[in-house]
Design a protein around this motif. Structure first.
Motif, mmCIF file in Angstrom:
data_model
loop_
_atom_site.group_PDB
_atom_site.id
_atom_site.type_symbol
_atom_site.label_atom_id
_atom_site.label_comp_id
_atom_site.label_asym_id
_atom_site.label_seq_id
_atom_site.Cartn_x
_atom_site.Cartn_y
_atom_site.Cartn_z
ATOM 1 N N GLN A 1 44.354 28.763 43.799
ATOM 2 C CA GLN A 1 42.956 29.037 44.143
ATOM 3 C C GLN A 1 42.573 30.429 43.635
ATOM 4 O O GLN A 1 43.450 31.245 43.295
ATOM 5 N N VAL A 2 41.279 30.691 43.596
ATOM 6 C CA VAL A 2 40.780 32.021 43.239
ATOM 7 C C VAL A 2 39.825 32.479 44.341
ATOM 8 O O VAL A 2 39.025 31.683 44.834
ATOM 9 N N SER A 3 39.943 33.745 44.733
ATOM 10 C CA SER A 3 38.946 34.357 45.619
ATOM 11 C C SER A 3 38.070 35.258 44.768
ATOM 12 O O SER A 3 38.584 36.061 43.977
ATOM 13 N N THR B 1 36.630 31.781 48.589
ATOM 14 C CA THR B 1 37.839 31.247 47.954
ATOM 15 C C THR B 1 37.577 29.807 47.530
ATOM 16 O O THR B 1 37.060 29.016 48.323
ATOM 17 N N ALA C 1 33.303 37.633 50.203
ATOM 18 C CA ALA C 1 34.465 36.941 49.622
ATOM 19 C C ALA C 1 34.290 35.441 49.771
ATOM 20 O O ALA C 1 33.797 34.970 50.800
ATOM 21 N N LEU D 1 42.427 37.118 54.482
ATOM 22 C CA LEU D 1 41.936 36.238 53.416
ATOM 23 C C LEU D 1 43.077 35.283 53.055
ATOM 24 O O LEU D 1 44.080 35.717 52.473
ATOM 25 N N CYS E 1 37.879 38.721 40.541
ATOM 26 C CA CYS E 1 38.523 37.407 40.673
ATOM 27 C C CYS E 1 39.968 37.672 41.061
ATOM 28 O O CYS E 1 40.691 38.360 40.328
ATOM 29 N N TRP F 1 45.393 33.588 42.843
ATOM 30 C CA TRP F 1 46.564 33.523 43.738
ATOM 31 C C TRP F 1 47.677 32.743 43.076
ATOM 32 O O TRP F 1 47.495 31.586 42.699
ATOM 33 N N ALA G 1 44.717 31.760 51.288
ATOM 34 C CA ALA G 1 44.482 30.966 50.074
ATOM 35 C C ALA G 1 45.727 30.166 49.733
ATOM 36 O O ALA G 1 46.821 30.442 50.234
ATOM 37 N N GLN H 1 28.630 28.671 48.079
ATOM 38 C CA GLN H 1 29.737 29.560 47.681
ATOM 39 C C GLN H 1 29.185 30.886 47.158
ATOM 40 O O GLN H 1 29.703 31.953 47.490
#
Ligand SMILES: [Fe+2]
Length: 259
Positions: free
Chosen positions: A190-192, A17, A15, A184, A129, A132, A186, A6
């Motif tokens: 979740q966080v990207s 996620t 990026a 992108l 960060c 979402w 998601a 990651q």
């Protein structure tokens, strides 16, 4: 803990996620705060509706609890290879569906880094960060991005160290073999983690539900990353107001007060 894969994905593609420990209750209260802060305003006669509504410097507790969530701080430390990180600024954005609109997007970078900024320890860059608060599909205004473009620009910067601290459109960037833009995607909760030194941009919401995201960038403590310098005074004002609202054991995420 993030995996090595990651962290590498952030560095190489720009990026990544991931799933998060954010609870259903916390997400629901953050969504309520979004909906009350960012209502859809019907345009006056002849006016154009504003489908992309945003706000900065928020004080609602569920949103403050996202800023001070230990998961974001810990992940930003791992991604940046930093002993300590500090909060930079925040923005909340809600993109409403645009009935009948064509899918379009704007491409830019907000900042440029050289490869040595990206690959040093700590990395001399922001880890943004993106939390979402709704699912993001190909139709609901995904952020469009060109994977790895920050590294191509970073390589070019070695010979042409023209740093910027305001957005630059893709047409004004060096002509390099960038990858095609991708959405992108998601899930809510979740966080990207991404770099805005990669070519990216907002797209049109041609779906049926609003897209909600909160931006919370961190930089390594003690490393000054210059960005949005026009609003530096406003940022420090926000840090001063935010300080007493953070839990005492979380206040270390704020930058040192300026004299
Ligand atoms: Fe941007």
């Amino acid at each position: 803990m993030l995996t090595t894969n990651q962290i590498n994905q952030f560095a190489e593609l720009g990026a990544v996620t991931v799933d998060t420990p954010l609870t259903e209750d916390h997400l629901a209260s953050a969504v309520d705060a979004f909906d009350s802060l960012l209502p859809f305003v019907e345009p006056t006669e002849g006016g154009k509706p504003n489908y992309r509504v945003s706000s900065r410097d928020v004080f609602e507790q569920p949103l403050i609890d996202l800023i001070q969530h230990p998961f974001l701080e810990q992940s930003a430390k791992e991604i940046l290879g930093a002993e300590a990180v500090e909060f930079f600024a925040t923005a909340i954005i809600k993109s409403y569906p645009q009935p009948g609109a064509e899918f379009q997007f704007w491409e830019h970078v907000d900042i440029k880094y050289s490869l040595s900024d990206i690959d040093s320890r700590p990395r001399r860059m922001f880890c943004s960060c993106l939390v979402w608060l709704s699912d993001v599909t190909e139709k609901t205004a995904p952020l469009m991005y060109r994977p790895g473009s920050h590294r191509l620009i970073g390589g070019h910067m070695v010979e042409h160290p023209d740093y910027i601290d305001d957005p630059v459109n893709i047409g004004d960037l060096p002509d390099l073999p960038y990858a095609e833009p991708e959405p992108l995607l998601a899930k809510k909760g979740q966080v990207s983690f991404l770099t805005t030194g990669m070519i990216h941009g907002a797209s049109t919401n041609i779906g049926s539900h609003a897209r909600k995201v909160m931006f919370i960038p961190f930089s390594p403590k003690g490393v000054e990353v210059r960005a949005n310098m026009k609003t530096v005074e406003q940022r420090y004002e926000y840090y001063r107001a935010l300080g007493p609202l953070l839990r005492p054991d979380r206040r270390h995420i704020l930058p040192e007060q300026r004299a």
